[in-house]
Design a protein around this motif. Structure first.
Motif, short mmCIF file in Angstrom:
data_model
loop_
_atom_site.label_atom_id
_atom_site.label_comp_id
_atom_site.label_asym_id
_atom_site.label_seq_id
_atom_site.Cartn_x
_atom_site.Cartn_y
_atom_site.Cartn_z
N ARG A 313 63.67 46.39 29.03
CA ARG A 313 62.22 46.56 29.02
C ARG A 313 61.59 45.77 30.18
O ARG A 313 60.72 46.27 30.89
N GLN A 317 59.61 47.27 33.43
CA GLN A 317 58.25 46.79 33.71
C GLN A 317 58.16 46.28 35.15
O GLN A 317 57.18 46.55 35.86
N GLU A 321 55.77 47.87 38.14
CA GLU A 321 54.79 47.02 38.83
C GLU A 321 55.02 46.95 40.34
O GLU A 321 54.09 46.78 41.12
#
Length: 347
Positions: A313, A317, A321
């Protein structure tokens, strides 16, 4: 730490890659003086190929003259996916041997008190009994597909022993299993299985196309989160003073199937489109488990590995980003890539 050096300086070669980035993260976020943190008065220097071409002895010398390291974590290597390894065996052999030779010899000549080099599980013999452990490295030839890279990495272990026998040098090495995490190489053409799957899944979500994984999804792998690996590198630099390499890995009981990995990636990416395996394609090696018994014994039996799903996860992420800025995604070939497929057998 040597007394005639007023300040410990730890030079990390390959410091801008996946593992170097992770070590820098840990050094900057762990409490000063803690087991995995920086120590008071220490200087950490992270260098990449822009700072010096380690294939060149003059540039290697200049780098050491500039920073005067007391300790070196040697991560720099010419690396690539399966197909680059197969195509450029001589380049992978020569260029890695040159880098390793220049770094170790320069460290010896300048009185560096410790070098910790990064090897790879691909150095192990192709035909070997499992689980892999530190005693089996030289028991037979490595897999044909990457023998150039594998032999160059094996020679680091040979060199460490020879420097120790001839000069008493404290040169050792680490053997990580499959690493993934923030700042990985997500290039579709040339990345390892986890970053490739993450990127493909992200593109399938963005393009509203099916996500197809080549193979059955059944092969098993041990994956280690780069931030966990970074802590183990820092531990090995601080607390391990033997020449014999150490396998840095989660336990054999934490093997993850490619299907489990893909399920976790689909969840982490939030992909709700069509996703399936293509079992008509080759799977590659079914499993190649490595033992972390030596590591756990040395650590005193305790180390908190990040749960696989949490690590995934966080990696997803990070990619989301950084996708448009500094992520390594091979921009030129992703914009037009409509077929979201990836081979699952090679890690």
């Amino acid at each position: 730490m040597q007394s005639h050096h007023p300040q410990p300086v730890i030079l990390v070669t390959g410091g801008t890659g996946l593992v170097g980035y992770a070590i820098q993260h840990v050094i900057e976020t762990e409490p000063v003086g803690s087991r995995f943190g920086r120590r008071e008065g220490e200087k950490w220097v992270f260098v990449g190929s822009k700072d010096a071409d380690l294939r060149d002895p003059a540039q290697t010398k200049k780098l050491f003259d500039k920073y005067k390291p007391t300790h070196v974590i040697h991560l720099a290597a010419l690396v690539g996916g399966l197909y680059r390894n197969m195509r450029y065996k001589l380049s992978f052999l020569r260029e890695n041997m040159l880098m390793n030779d220049h770094v170790l010899q320069r460290a010896h000549e300048t009185g560096v008190s410790k070098v910790l080099s990064c090897l790879s599980t691909c150095i192990f013999p192709d035909k070997v009994t499992y689980p892999l452990d530190e005693s089996k490295i030289h028991l037979g030839p490595p897999h044909e597909s990457n023998y150039g890279y594998a032999h160059a990495k094996r020679m680091v272990d040979i060199a460490n022993r020879a420097y120790h026998d001839e000069h008493g040098s404290n040169f050792t090495s680490a053997i990580p299993t499959n690493v993934f995490g923030p700042n990985d190489n997500f290039d579709l053409e040339d990345s390892h299985v986890i970053p490739a799957l993450i990127h493909k899944c992200l593109l399938a979500k963005r393009n509203d196309t099916p996500f197809i994984v080549l193979g059955s999804g059944r092969p098993l792998r041990q994956f280690i989160y780069s931030y966990d690996l970074a802590k183990l590198f820092i531990w090995q630099l601080r607390e391990y003073d033997d020449i014999e390499p150490v396998i840095l890995s989660v336990g054999e009981d934490e093997e993850v199937s490619i299907k489990q990995a893909v399920d976790a990636i689909v969840t982490a990416v939030g992909f709700d489109g069509e996703y399936k395996f293509d079992p008509s394609r080759e799977d590659g090696q079914f499993r190649k488990p490595a033992s972390n018994q030596k590591l756990l014994a040395l650590l005193g039996g305790k180390f908190e590995f990040t749960p696989f799903k949490d690590a995934l996860r966080d990696t997803v992420q990070w990619l989301v980003e950084h996708y448009e800025t500094d992520a390594r995604i091979g921009r030129r070939n992703t914009r037009t890539n409509g077929t979201n497929v990836v081979h699952n057998g090679e890690a």
